[in-house]
Design a protein around this motif. Structure first.
Motif, PDB file in Angstrom:
ATOM      1  N   LEU A 359       0.812  -1.211   0.000  1.00  0.00           N
ATOM      2  CA  LEU A 359       0.000   0.000   0.000  1.00  0.00           C
ATOM      3  C   LEU A 359       0.850   1.268   0.000  1.00  0.00           C
ATOM      4  N   GLY A 365       2.441   3.025  -6.948  1.00  0.00           N
ATOM      5  CA  GLY A 365       1.682   4.272  -6.853  1.00  0.00           C
ATOM      6  C   GLY A 365       1.455   4.791  -5.458  1.00  0.00           C
ATOM      7  N   SER A 366       1.859   4.045  -4.422  1.00  0.00           N
ATOM      8  CA  SER A 366       1.677   4.456  -3.019  1.00  0.00           C
ATOM      9  C   SER A 366       0.263   4.953  -2.760  1.00  0.00           C
ATOM     10  N   PRO A 367      -0.767   4.100  -2.955  1.00  0.00           N
ATOM     11  CA  PRO A 367      -2.147   4.591  -2.796  1.00  0.00           C
ATOM     12  C   PRO A 367      -2.439   5.093  -1.392  1.00  0.00           C
ATOM     13  N   SER A 370      -0.996   8.814  -0.687  1.00  0.00           N
ATOM     14  CA  SER A 370      -1.782   9.917  -1.248  1.00  0.00           C
ATOM     15  C   SER A 370      -3.036  10.172  -0.421  1.00  0.00           C
ATOM     16  N   ARG A 371      -3.634   9.111   0.109  1.00  0.00           N
ATOM     17  CA  ARG A 371      -4.821   9.297   0.954  1.00  0.00           C
ATOM     18  C   ARG A 371      -4.455   9.951   2.284  1.00  0.00           C
ATOM     19  N   ASP A 468     -11.894   0.598  -0.463  1.00  0.00           N
ATOM     20  CA  ASP A 468     -10.706  -0.254  -0.456  1.00  0.00           C
ATOM     21  C   ASP A 468      -9.989  -0.146   0.887  1.00  0.00           C
ATOM     22  N   GLY A 470      -6.991   0.952   1.647  1.00  0.00           N
ATOM     23  CA  GLY A 470      -6.338   2.225   1.894  1.00  0.00           C
ATOM     24  C   GLY A 470      -7.299   3.269   2.432  1.00  0.00           C
ATOM     25  N   THR A 471      -8.517   3.286   1.901  1.00  0.00           N
ATOM     26  CA  THR A 471      -9.526   4.227   2.386  1.00  0.00           C
ATOM     27  C   THR A 471      -9.943   3.892   3.813  1.00  0.00           C
TER      28      THR A 471
END
Length: 686
Positions: A359, A365-367, A370-371, A468, A470-471
């Motif tokens: 993640l 992309g390092s999701p 960014s979040r 997901d 990450g969220t």
């Protein structure tokens, strides 16, 4: 050194004076040759500086240099026109050897060829280079000016976060301002180049027409001789001026199309074309063209061979291991313990198990990162100060899919997520059975199910909220940081708030800190406000209220209670709309009187309510609040000022999001709807 400085300062005025002399005083042909060569040299120097600049601001004086170079060239055009028209009947060398060389050698003495050569140069300069550079300058100026407020805010955010020093912030502000001025100037300077190209056409026409008139009328020449002589000189004059003009146009285009880089233009282009994957297809396509019938094989096949050799050589260089510099290893002192081994100095940490490392993997992309940045940005806007950075680190002691949230070294949240699945939340509108692993939402405690990504659309259609992993982590982080905002505020953030306010209201800051209120006391006051959900967005209003109260007392708890009536509108605006009534709960008068008497009899100001009575009050509040909580209707608990702190301490564990306000904090013009009254002590259930 002073003489050198004075000489530099006098150079520009002398150059302007020399330009005026060239425009007015007749110049001999020999001196005109010197000026023409100097013009070419200046244009070449400008072009070289533009090509070697690593970023556009490295040549920030270019718009002014372009102006003076254009004026110098136009002045030479005026002087050369005077010489051509006055002495043109004397022969091809009458206007100087430079014009003669451009008029005879470069175009072979054929003025018709010269006209076409000049026309082609004008098309290249005016329509292609100048027009393109002007359009790029216009768009760059517009985008730079539009982005200026965002860049200024980013600098302020980095300064408030402690990522840069005040001196670095000042330097970056100057750079941003200079960049905006530069692109604005380039947008206007591009018109100089375009006007210069148009002027060259008009000057050529004036020289030819003037020669055709002066030759036969003043010097008795035939029309043919006048046309040949004067046109050759006019063409030579136009070409000798057009060459520097074209170089300046190329320099302007190179500057405005540059992208900031650590390398100059040659190095930047070379690094981007230095891949064998670029030249291998070129070699293959040229080879195919070279073997087709009718193609010039002796030209195309050698070019294909050169491209193939270039690709092969670049492939060898790319596979060669990079040289490792042999650094002399310094002896390690085993007895020395560094601060990095003790603490990382970060206020907020997110520890993850090794199964969640993808993640934060930059290659993917390092999701999550960014979040997290989005969470910090949104919370900073809501709270009114820059939320500290979140350090993400992997912890081998955690289970593979477990994460842990820490604020100030204290674990405030922990749960598990599945990085390859989606979490379907039942918000009360979901229907149908979902196949997957049952779970609980870590933020709100909702029933949830981990499902396969392919089932996400079906779950969404069934009324479930699908997010997901990450969220899930970012939402949990947002909730934890928002609930513990007071722990995120330190004296550094408060000082940053004061510094920002000082630029707009210096007298207000001067009346607040460090006298009469020390920074530590002010920090305690603001942390207390944050702990009760009062945002610092309106810091000017909060600072004004504190400055007035600080003249009476320096006790942080008293200051908070005295300023809350002024902040009442800020508190209730999150509970109801402007035209909606404020839903409130109150305590029965006898109960409030009993609690007020207990508070007055507590000289230590511990604000502690008798445990059994407190438990019964809490139970009654929970029962009364449950219908409002089920309908998601916000409300406030309004009590007498003397018992507000005690009631807040009592209910914050069971109703942490419910504001406890005093009667004085509710504006007089605000409509109030009493939804529940908590009864007298004897009426409360045992």
């Amino acid at each position: 050194m002073r003489l050198l400085t004075n000489a530099r300062g006098a150079a520009l005025p002398l150059a302007i004076l020399l330009l005026m002399i060239v425009l007015v005083v007749p110049i001999p042909a020999a001196l005109l040759d010197v000026f023409f060569v100097a013009n070419i040299a200046i244009s070449l120097a400008v072009l070289m500086v533009a090509l070697n600049a690593q970023k556009p601001l490295d040549f920030s004086s270019f718009p002014t240099v372009l102006l003076f170079a254009t004026l110098f060239r136009l002045g030479l055009n005026v002087a050369s026109t005077r010489v051509v028209l006055v002495h043109g009947h004397e022969g091809e060398a009458a206007a100087g050897h430079v014009i003669e060389a451009f008029g005879t050698f470069l175009i072979g003495g054929d003025y018709v060829v010269g006209i076409f050569v000049f026309a082609i140069l004008m098309i290249i300069n005016l329509i292609v280079v100048t027009k393109g550079a002007g359009r790029v300058s216009e768009v760059s100026a517009r985008f730079t000016l539009d982005a200026l407020p965002g860049k200024q805010m980013a600098i302020d955010a980095d300064l408030n976060a402690g990522l840069i020093t005040p001196d670095e912030a000042k330097a970056r502000r100057v750079e941003v301002s200079t960049e905006a001025d530069f692109y604005g100037s380039m947008d206007g300077s591009s018109k100089f180049v375009k006007g210069d190209a148009i002027a060259a056409i008009l000057i050529l026409a004036a020289n030819i027409i003037g020669g055709l008139i002066l030759g036969p009328v003043s010097h008795g020449m035939s029309i043919g001789a006048a046309a040949k002589g004067y046109t050759l000189l006019a063409i030579g004059d136009a070409l000798v001026a057009q060459l520097p003009s074209l170089m300046l146009s190329i320099a302007a285009a190179a500057i405005v199309t540059r992208v900031s880089s650590e390398k100059d233009l040659a190095g930047q282009i070379g690094s981007q074309f230095g891949s064998w994957r670029t030249w291998a297809p070129v070699a293959a396509i040229l080879g195919l063209l070279g073997i087709l019938p009718g193609m010039p094989h002796m030209v195309i096949l050698p070019a294909a061979a050169i491209a193939g050799f270039t690709a092969w050589k670049l492939r060898q260089l790319s596979t060669r291991p990079a040289p490792v510099a042999e650094a002399k290893a310094e002896p390690v002192d085993q007895s020395r313990i560094s601060w990095e081994e003790v603490t990382d100095g970060m206020m907020v940490n997110l520890d993850i198990g090794y199964g969640l490392v993808p993640l934060v993997d930059e290659r993917k992309g390092s999701p999550l990162m960014s979040r997290i940045t989005g969470v910090r940005r949104q919370l900073s806007k809501e709270l009114g100060f820059v939320v500290p950075q979140v350090k993400v680190r992997d912890d081998i002691n955690l289970a593979p899919y477990t994460y842990r949230l820490l604020v100030g070294g204290v674990v405030l949240g922990e749960d598990q997520v599945s990085p390859d699945e989606m979490l379907a939340l039942d918000t009360g509108t979901g229907f149908g059975e979902l196949h997957g692993k049952k779970a609980k939402d870590p933020t709100f405690g909702l029933d949830a199910t981990w499902i396969a990504p392919g089932d996400a659309d079906a779950a969404t259609g069934g009324g479930y909220l699908v997010v997901d992993s990450g969220t899930v982590i970012a939402t949990h982080l947002n909730h934890v940081l928002g609930a513990n905002a007071a722990d995120l505020l330190s004296a550094d953030e408060v000082q940053a708030l004061l510094d920002g306010l000082k630029e707009r209201n210096p007298q207000l800051v001067a009346s607040l800190s460090p006298q009469p209120l020390p920074l530590t006391t002010l920090t305690t006051v603001l942390k207390s406000l944050l702990a009760e959900g009062v945002s610092l967005k309106e810091f000017r209003r909060i600072a004004g209220a504190i400055a007035v109260v600080a003249q009476k007392t320096q006790d942080a708890e008293e200051i908070v209670e005295l300023i809350r009536p002024d902040l009442g509108p800020l508190i209730i605006q999150k509970l109801c709309g402007v035209r909606e009534p404020l839903r409130v709960m109150t305590l029965e008068g006898q109960l409030e009187g009993l609690l007020g008497q207990a508070m007055r009899g507590d000289p230590a100001r511990r604000h502690v309510i008798e445990p059994d009575l407190g438990r019964r009050i809490v139970d009654a509040l929970q029962r009364a609040a449950q219908p409002l909580l089920n309908e998601a209707k916000p409300f406030a608990l309004v009590v007498q000022p003397a018992i507000r702190i005690a009631i807040r301490k009592l209910v914050k564990t069971v109703l942490p999001d419910t504001p406890v306000m005093s009667f004085f904090e509710v504006p007089e013009d605000k409509a109030v709807e009493v939804v529940a009254v908590i009864g007298a002590p004897e009426a409360l259930p045992a």
